[in-house]
Design a protein around this motif. Structure first.
Motif, short mmCIF file in Angstrom:
data_model
loop_
_atom_site.label_atom_id
_atom_site.label_comp_id
_atom_site.label_asym_id
_atom_site.label_seq_id
_atom_site.Cartn_x
_atom_site.Cartn_y
_atom_site.Cartn_z
N ASP B 3 -5.71 3.91 4.23
CA ASP B 3 -5.48 5.31 4.55
C ASP B 3 -5.37 6.10 3.26
OD1 ASP B 3 -4.84 7.72 5.51
OD2 ASP B 3 -2.87 7.17 6.32
N ILE B 4 -6.50 6.69 2.86
CA ILE B 4 -6.50 7.35 1.56
C ILE B 4 -5.75 8.68 1.59
CG2 ILE B 4 -8.68 6.29 0.84
CD1 ILE B 4 -9.46 9.57 1.29
N PRO B 42 -3.96 2.96 -2.82
CA PRO B 42 -4.47 1.67 -2.34
C PRO B 42 -4.38 0.60 -3.43
CG PRO B 42 -6.00 3.46 -1.82
CD PRO B 42 -4.97 4.04 -2.70
N ALA B 43 -4.21 -0.66 -3.02
CA ALA B 43 -4.16 -1.77 -3.98
C ALA B 43 -5.49 -1.80 -4.73
CB ALA B 43 -3.94 -3.08 -3.23
N LEU B 65 -12.00 4.84 -13.96
CA LEU B 65 -11.38 3.70 -13.29
C LEU B 65 -12.08 2.44 -13.77
CD1 LEU B 65 -11.30 5.21 -9.68
CD2 LEU B 65 -9.39 5.08 -11.29
N ALA B 66 -11.32 1.54 -14.37
CA ALA B 66 -11.93 0.36 -14.98
C ALA B 66 -11.75 -0.87 -14.10
CB ALA B 66 -11.32 0.11 -16.36
N ASP B 73 -11.86 2.74 -2.19
CA ASP B 73 -10.58 3.27 -1.72
C ASP B 73 -9.87 4.06 -2.80
OD1 ASP B 73 -10.89 2.30 0.76
OD2 ASP B 73 -9.47 0.62 0.58
N ILE B 74 -9.79 3.48 -3.99
CA ILE B 74 -9.06 4.17 -5.08
C ILE B 74 -9.84 5.42 -5.51
CG2 ILE B 74 -8.20 3.95 -7.45
CD1 ILE B 74 -7.47 1.12 -6.87
#
Lengths: 275, 183
Positions: B3-4, B42-43, B65-66, B73-74
């Motif tokens: 659930d973003i 999110p994980a 984002l690496a 999701d992220i």
């Protein structure tokens, strides 16, 4: 209160200032450019300091505002009531109780402690500006740590006046790297900057610059081996509280040469007078 | 799909102010550990890293984002909650990932001599804070301190990258001004 966002500024603006503040802390005394906003007060009244304070305030802070050391002068009273209205924070006049102290041109006499934040209002953040008006040049001078011109200026003071005549906004060198304008505090306050346990933040609204001194940072006033820096004050004691170690204001009391000297730090003076 | 829409600030002015002061305190006192747990992404993004992003990133700050952090999701969570454009490493204002995923650090901006502030801030995700590995000295440190660091970083003061170290709800920072020495 509900007419404004918390602490007046919108969240986008606060984020922009907060990013500048973090860079400023990471590069002590480097002047970080920021997109200064128009504030509901004129430039020169502390718009830089107010924006820094607004970006830092949280609801459980206790705010103290001083103008030349005094809690009860126009600038201090109006900025304090501004944040009471827009952020609903607690306010105090007691230096030890405050978590954030916004100041115009003084550092309180009472020692600061860890966790406190000092916010300085800065008119001209560039210490080299009166020696070199071009921003491109002063920026290059900082990049190269080329501060010979400032030493020449201090030398010329000595040649003309027999001593370094700069009494306020006395330039300092931070961690052996950048020369910094400590804002127009009297040079009496310069030693309080060195290795202070408090975080010092500087905001210049019109000039759109933010800079900082983290706690426990080396801050040395510029001088010469044979003309060492000396923190000076009026050679009197306070007429009200008798303090001999505080910075004094000279007050003219009549038109016949009458004068008195009183502490510029009203909170320090009234606490001493009461005890 | 996670659930973003969830996990953001419910009261942005106050929660962001609190989170910023934690981050400011961490940056002003290198190596000290702080708690930051308001936001939940999110994980595998940690609460501390998620809260930092919501506090500092917006439409004007490209985010990189690496590695394992670069999931759909992220990406969607960052886009929805901050509006930040996702960018490559060399154009990023903020970069998030594990120490291994962020390497080599040479690809991040370290500022210029005239504008040392034009640098990337790294948010380094740690599995955990281990035992202290380095001795720290410099601004913000009374004498000296020790801290856990995942490795050495570029610092040619005043140029360099500033680091936030995050693990779960724990935050620590390492500005470029700090001199480090392996224990």
């Amino acid at each position: 209160m509900s007419d404004y966002n918390f602490a007046y500024l919108d969240e986008d603006t606060k984020r922009m200032i907060r990013r500048a503040l973090l860079k400023a802390v990471a590069i002590p005394s480097y002047q970080v450019p920021f997109a200064s906003r128009e504030m509901p007060m004129p430039y020169g009244w502390g718009t830089g300091g107010v924006q820094v304070t607004a970006a830092c305030l949280k609801a459980d802070d206790t705010l103290k505002v001083i103008d030349q050391g005094a809690d009860d002068t126009t600038n201090a009273v109006s900025i304090r009531s501004f944040f009471q209205r827009t952020a609903d924070v607690a306010v105090t006049e007691c230096t030890q109780e405050a978590s954030i102290i916004q100041t115009r041109h003084r550092i309180p006499e009472a020692p600061l402690h860890e966790g406190q934040i000092m916010v300085f209002q800065v008119p001209i953040p560039e210490p080299l500006r009166f020696l070199e008006p071009r921003e491109t040049e002063t920026r290059r001078m900082h990049a190269l740590a080329d501060y010979g011109l400032m030493q020449v200026k201090l030398y010329e003071d000595i040649a003309k006046h027999g001593e370094i005549a700069t009494a306020y906004a006395y330039p300092v060198k931070v961690e052996g790297r950048y020369v910094m304008d400590p804002s127009p505090i009297p040079k009496f306050d310069n030693p309080k900057l060195d290795n202070s346990p408090a975080l010092m933040l500087f905001g210049a609204g019109r000039e759109q610059r933010i800079y900082a001194l983290p706690p426990y940072t080396s801050v040395q006033s510029l001088d010469f081996e044979d003309f060492p820096f000396a923190a000076t004050k009026a050679d009197h004691s306070c007429t009200i509280c008798g303090a001999v170690d505080s910075y004094l204001d000279e007050i003219i009391t009549d038109d016949a040469g009458g004068r008195m000297f009183v502490c510029s730090d009203t909170s320090y003076c009234s606490e001493r007078a009461a005890s | 799909m996670a659930d973003i829409l969830a996990g953001g600030f419910s009261n942005a002015p106050h929660q962001a102010a609190h989170a910023f002061r934690v981050a400011l305190d961490a940056m002003a006192r290198p190596g000290t550990r702080h708690c930051l747990e308001t936001a939940k992404a999110p994980a595998p993004l940690s609460q501390a890293a998620a809260t930092l992003l919501l506090t500092l990133a917006d439409t004007t700050t490209p985010v990189y984002l690496a590695g394992a952090c670069n999931t759909p999701d992220i990406q969607a969570w960052v886009r929805f909650h901050t509006g930040a454009p996702l960018a490559q490493a060399d154009a990023a204002a903020f970069a998030i990932g594990t120490w291994e995923a962020l390497a080599p650090l040479e690809r991040f901006a370290t500022g210029t001599a005239e504008y040392p502030d034009r640098s990337t801030t790294l948010i380094v995700e740690l599995a955990e804070f281990g035992n202290d590995t380095h001795r720290l000295t410099g601004p913000g440190i009374d004498g000296e301190a020790t801290a856990y660091l995942p490795g050495d970083r570029l610092a040619r003061f005043p140029l360099g990258v500033d680091l936030f170290l995050t693990s779960g709800a724990t935050l620590s920072a390492l500005p470029r001004s700090t001199k480090i020495e392996a224990l």
